[in-house]
Design a protein around this motif. Structure first.
Motif, PDB file in Angstrom:
ATOM      1  N   UNK A 181      35.482  32.777  50.927  1.00 19.40           N
ATOM      2  CA  UNK A 181      35.278  34.039  50.223  1.00 19.40           C
ATOM      3  C   UNK A 181      34.198  34.876  50.889  1.00 19.40           C
ATOM      4  N   UNK A 182      34.383  36.191  50.829  1.00 22.99           N
ATOM      5  CA  UNK A 182      33.325  37.116  51.166  1.00 22.99           C
ATOM      6  C   UNK A 182      32.363  37.256  49.992  1.00 22.99           C
ATOM      7  N   UNK A 183      31.304  38.039  50.194  1.00 20.34           N
ATOM      8  CA  UNK A 183      30.305  38.215  49.148  1.00 20.34           C
ATOM      9  C   UNK A 183      30.708  39.279  48.138  1.00 20.34           C
ATOM     10  N   UNK A 192      40.710  39.223  44.936  1.00 19.76           N
ATOM     11  CA  UNK A 192      40.448  38.870  43.550  1.00 19.76           C
ATOM     12  C   UNK A 192      39.498  39.905  42.955  1.00 19.76           C
ATOM     13  N   UNK A 217      32.145  38.002  32.662  1.00 17.64           N
ATOM     14  CA  UNK A 217      32.687  37.130  31.634  1.00 17.64           C
ATOM     15  C   UNK A 217      34.173  36.869  31.725  1.00 17.64           C
ATOM     16  N   UNK A 218      34.832  37.373  32.770  1.00 15.62           N
ATOM     17  CA  UNK A 218      36.286  37.245  32.865  1.00 15.62           C
ATOM     18  C   UNK A 218      36.742  36.278  33.945  1.00 15.62           C
ATOM     19  N   UNK A 219      35.826  35.728  34.696  1.00 15.01           N
ATOM     20  CA  UNK A 219      36.260  34.870  35.782  1.00 15.01           C
ATOM     21  C   UNK A 219      36.851  35.681  36.909  1.00 15.01           C
ATOM     22  N   UNK A 220      37.645  35.031  37.724  1.00 15.43           N
ATOM     23  CA  UNK A 220      38.254  35.692  38.869  1.00 15.43           C
ATOM     24  C   UNK A 220      39.728  35.924  38.594  1.00 15.43           C
ATOM     25  N   UNK A 242      39.784  28.038  50.630  1.00 14.50           N
ATOM     26  CA  UNK A 242      39.649  29.480  50.694  1.00 14.50           C
ATOM     27  C   UNK A 242      38.205  29.823  51.021  1.00 14.50           C
ATOM     28  N   UNK A 298      43.550  36.994  50.495  1.00 13.04           N
ATOM     29  CA  UNK A 298      43.683  37.190  49.046  1.00 13.04           C
ATOM     30  C   UNK A 298      42.618  38.177  48.565  1.00 13.04           C
ATOM     31  N   UNK A 356      36.432  40.161  40.011  1.00 14.53           N
ATOM     32  CA  UNK A 356      35.539  39.390  39.150  1.00 14.53           C
ATOM     33  C   UNK A 356      34.850  40.342  38.192  1.00 14.53           C
ATOM     34  N   UNK A 381      43.320  37.153  40.065  1.00 11.71           N
ATOM     35  CA  UNK A 381      44.088  37.343  41.287  1.00 11.71           C
ATOM     36  C   UNK A 381      44.696  38.735  41.318  1.00 11.71           C
ATOM     37  N   UNK A 409      51.588  40.502  42.334  1.00  9.62           N
ATOM     38  CA  UNK A 409      51.748  40.458  40.883  1.00  9.62           C
ATOM     39  C   UNK A 409      50.483  40.736  40.102  1.00  9.62           C
ATOM     40  N   UNK A 458      48.192  38.788  47.471  1.00 11.16           N
ATOM     41  CA  UNK A 458      48.173  37.798  48.546  1.00 11.16           C
ATOM     42  C   UNK A 458      48.914  38.350  49.748  1.00 11.16           C
ATOM     43  N   UNK A 486      36.557  40.664  45.335  1.00  9.83           N
ATOM     44  CA  UNK A 486      36.349  39.597  46.299  1.00  9.83           C
ATOM     45  C   UNK A 486      37.565  39.432  47.193  1.00  9.83           C
TER      46      UNK A 486
END
Lengths: 114, 117
Positions: free
Chosen positions: B108-110, B35, B40-43, B106, B33, B37, B45, B58, B48, B91
């Motif tokens: 995650x990488x850095x 993503x 202030x917006x979160x993650x 999941x 996946x 970041x 998508x 999408x 996939x 990410x």
């Protein structure tokens, strides 16, 4: 579609105090729920998850979260925080039976002060 | 390596240039996946992959964004004609199985921090 709302962008707290990070979700189908944590300069790590069964789930470092279906909430709590808990916490949901496409909230930055 | 590896860790580019971001998932992880970041917006998508195919694209914000995965392993996210609003941390995450099993964690990488000037 699913959505996640984290009600607090920042939560300052003193060491050894209790804390609650709030998470509400919206979904027309059944979901699994997750909390991920991002420590400074690190990647996201899974903290805990709710799949089924007992609505109270715990992590190895003292955090717990309770799934409340009627209130569509999954709040994260810890009775006594440490300086090392300073991090950003993300609540996430994914549709049951899907392919684990996580929908994340905007995150809550927990700052623990001495 | 033991975890998800992303490169570069930091990329500064000028508006209008193309950039490529690379993700090496954990060996044996079939699902991957991407993503984004933003502050202030979160993650958010993006896309996939299951193996080399992408059944869900999408989240790609525009046709300037594309991604591919080869050999069921390495994935590259390409952003063409970068704009300032593309500045974010990108990410990558992977997990053990695809299909209907979505109870897995999941990893995650850095991330790759992209700054478009």
């Amino acid at each position: 579609a699913q959505s996640v709302t984290q009600l607090d962008s920042q939560v300052p707290v003193f060491e050894e105090a209790p804390v609650e990070l709030r998470c509400n979700y919206s979904s027309s189908v059944s979901v699994y729920l997750f909390w991920y944590v991002q420590y400074p300069n690190q990647g996201l790590q899974l903290l805990l998850k709710y799949l089924s069964g007992s609505t109270l789930v715990e992590s190895i470092n003292g955090f717990e979260a309770e799934f409340n279906k009627s209130q569509t909430s999954f709040h994260l709590r810890k009775p006594s925080v440490h300086i090392s808990d300073t991090a950003e916490y993300f609540c996430a949901v994914t549709r049951v039976g899907g392919y684990n496409k996580l929908i994340f909230g905007a995150g809550t930055r927990l700052a623990v002060h001495p | 390596g033991a975890g998800v590896s992303q490169s570069p860790s930091n990329k500064v580019t000028e508006k209008g240039k193309d950039v490529e971001l690379r993700c090496d998932p954990i060996s044996g992880h079939t699902a991957l996946y991407w993503y984004r970041q933003s502050l202030g917006q979160g993650l958010e998508f993006l896309i996939y992959f299951q193996g080399n195919s992408a059944p869900d694209k999408s989240g790609l914000p525009s046709d300037r964004f594309s991604a591919e995965r080869t050999g069921g392993s390495v994935s590259t996210l390409t952003i063409q004609r970068t704009q300032q609003e593309d500045s974010a941390v990108y990410l990558c995450a992977s997990r053990t199985s695809g299909g209907g099993d979505n109870t897995g964690e999941l990893f995650f990488g850095e991330g790759s921090r992209l700054t478009v000037l």
